[in-house]
Design an enzyme around this catalytic site. Structure first.
Site, PDB file in Angstrom:
ATOM      1  N   GLY A 119     101.462 -15.989  80.381  1.00 35.91           N
ATOM      2  CA  GLY A 119     101.626 -14.694  79.733  1.00 35.91           C
ATOM      3  C   GLY A 119     102.309 -13.713  80.668  1.00 35.91           C
ATOM      4  N   ARG A 158     104.550 -21.367  78.339  1.00 32.93           N
ATOM      5  CA  ARG A 158     103.303 -22.015  78.746  1.00 32.93           C
ATOM      6  C   ARG A 158     103.525 -23.529  78.818  1.00 32.93           C
ATOM      7  NH1 ARG A 158      99.203 -18.357  78.750  1.00 32.93           N
ATOM      8  NH2 ARG A 158      99.448 -16.464  77.494  1.00 32.93           N
ATOM      9  N   ASP A 191      96.357 -18.933  86.713  1.00 37.83           N
ATOM     10  CA  ASP A 191      95.738 -20.196  87.101  1.00 37.83           C
ATOM     11  C   ASP A 191      96.582 -21.393  86.674  1.00 37.83           C
ATOM     12  OD1 ASP A 191      93.144 -21.698  87.944  1.00 37.83           O
ATOM     13  OD2 ASP A 191      93.563 -22.448  85.924  1.00 37.83           O
ATOM     14  N   THR A 221      98.276 -11.860  86.270  1.00 40.20           N
ATOM     15  CA  THR A 221      97.587 -11.951  84.985  1.00 40.20           C
ATOM     16  C   THR A 221      96.866 -10.640  84.723  1.00 40.20           C
ATOM     17  OG1 THR A 221      95.779 -12.993  83.739  1.00 40.20           O
ATOM     18  CG2 THR A 221      95.640 -13.113  86.137  1.00 40.20           C
ATOM     19  N   ASP A 233      94.316 -10.385  83.101  1.00 38.71           N
ATOM     20  CA  ASP A 233      92.874 -10.681  83.068  1.00 38.71           C
ATOM     21  C   ASP A 233      92.197 -10.449  84.417  1.00 38.71           C
ATOM     22  OD1 ASP A 233      93.088 -11.365  80.429  1.00 38.71           O
ATOM     23  OD2 ASP A 233      93.067 -13.525  80.763  1.00 38.71           O
ATOM     24  N   ASP A 247      91.468 -12.394  86.803  1.00 36.34           N
ATOM     25  CA  ASP A 247      90.385 -13.364  86.996  1.00 36.34           C
ATOM     26  C   ASP A 247      90.721 -14.482  87.988  1.00 36.34           C
ATOM     27  OD1 ASP A 247      92.279 -14.675  85.486  1.00 36.34           O
ATOM     28  OD2 ASP A 247      90.917 -15.303  83.888  1.00 36.34           O
ATOM     29  N   ARG A 263      89.859 -13.779  78.256  1.00 33.58           N
ATOM     30  CA  ARG A 263      89.336 -15.050  77.745  1.00 33.58           C
ATOM     31  C   ARG A 263      87.982 -15.406  78.357  1.00 33.58           C
ATOM     32  NH1 ARG A 263      91.201 -19.566  75.352  1.00 33.58           N
ATOM     33  NH2 ARG A 263      93.294 -18.649  75.236  1.00 33.58           N
TER      34      ARG A 263
END
Length: 340
Positions: free
Chosen positions: A10, A71, A102, A124, A126, A128, A170
């Site tokens: 993304g 992706r 990741d 990202t 996120d 994370d 997510r």
């Protein structure tokens, strides 16, 4: 050196700032930067071009990625790994810089076993990725979430409604938590702990009992109720085994209205969180990441990822930065509870 660069997974604000920094630091060191289009797909297909100073001029403030993304997982495609190796050889690439999360950097780590020399940049929204305090794009996305919630307060108050805001995330709730706190959400639901919908309704009822006639609930797309699982749009999975999440906001809104009687609506921020210009923090972070990545290539520090720890730009082994999720620590969740 001839340094390859790609963006995968993304997109997020700040990708172009990182590309710009790699190209300019490369020129300073006498290197040539080769940009591969559309992530690992472009590597497999050999679609690339040399990037000049002019190519990256005035892209600092532009969102998305000038190289495109996908992706694509070469390890899920017959001959994918061999195609990557051949393409990098054809372009005479001495080192490869991968900008992604990741999945993207995980491919780089696995390709190290096939002789590919790569350096990862964590990107990202996120936030994370283990080993780094911040991932590129997170701060920009948080500001978008905060701005959206700011605006939703006024319409919720005008119509005396509960508004449920579905936010990306997510497996980790960094975006929902930071966006929810900064935007003044009244309840924040994250993937780290399954939520009790009755407790959410209780919070909203309590607010009404003291004269508050509207509420904002921030919910990460990966959050799940104690009696159920994550809500998905379909059973299909991508090349890295991920299902497409989405719909938990609608579920939460429906349950709130059913159990409380308060009119409730859902707002799904979706890809708005990825778009637009990067924040000042992300532009600086991307620039520092890009410079460090080139310096790591010069020092032959491969199979590692650039990271920020405190104010220091450092690096960590890619093996430690992939395969696990950096979750929101309990003390941050506790702080948010105090603000309800």
């Amino acid at each position: 050196m001839r340094i390859g660069i790609l963006t995968g997974g993304g997109d997020s604000p700040g990708c172009n700032a990182a590309i710009r920094a790699v190209v300019r630091r490369g020129i300073y060191g006498g290197h040539v930067t080769v940009g591969f289009e559309d992530g690992w797909l472009g590597v497999m297909e050999g679609r690339a071009r040399e990037l000049s100073h002019n190519d990256v001029s005035r892209i600092l403030f532009i969102g998305g990625t000038m190289l495109g993304t996908s992706r694509t997982n070469p390890f899920k495609i017959d001959g994918g790994v061999e195609k990557c190796a051949a393409s990098l050889k054809d372009w005479r690439i001495d080192a490869l810089i991968t900008i992604g999360g990741d999945d993207t950097n995980g491919v780089a780590h696995r390709l190290a076993q096939h002789g590919i020399k790569a350096v990862g940049i964590p990107q990202t929204i996120d936030n994370d990725i283990p080993g780094t305090d911040y991932s590129l794009g997170f701060d920009s996305a948080v500001n978008i979430v905060m701005g959206a919630i700011d605006r939703l307060h006024t319409t919720a108050e005008s119509h005396h409604r509960v508004l449920v805001v579905e936010i990306m995330g997510r497996d980790a709730g960094w975006l929902a938590l930071f966006g929810g706190i900064s935007g003044g959400a009244d309840a924040i639901l994250t993937p780290e702990t399954k939520f009790d919908i009755d407790r959410v309704v209780e919070i909203i009822r309590k607010r009404h009992s003291i004269g508050k006639r509207s509420s904002i609930v921030a919910v990460a797309e990966g959050a799940a109720p104690i009696e159920g699982m994550q809500v998905t749009q379909s059973a299909e999975i991508d090349a890295f085994g991920h299902k497409r999440l989405g719909g938990v906001g609608e579920w939460v809104a429906g349950e709130i209205q059913k159990r409380s009687g308060f009119e409730t609506r859902t707002v799904i921020l979706g890809h708005l969180q990825r778009g637009g210009s990067a924040s000042a923090f992300d532009r600086i972070l991307a620039s520092r990441f890009g410079v460090k990545a080139v310096e790591m290539c010069e020092a032959s520090e491969f199979d590692r990822m650039v990271a920020i720890q405190g104010m220091n730009i450092t690096s960590v082994p890619l093996a430690e930065a992939i395969g696990t999720t950096r979750l929101v620590p309990p003390d941050l969740v506790r702080d948010a509870d105090f603000l309800k």
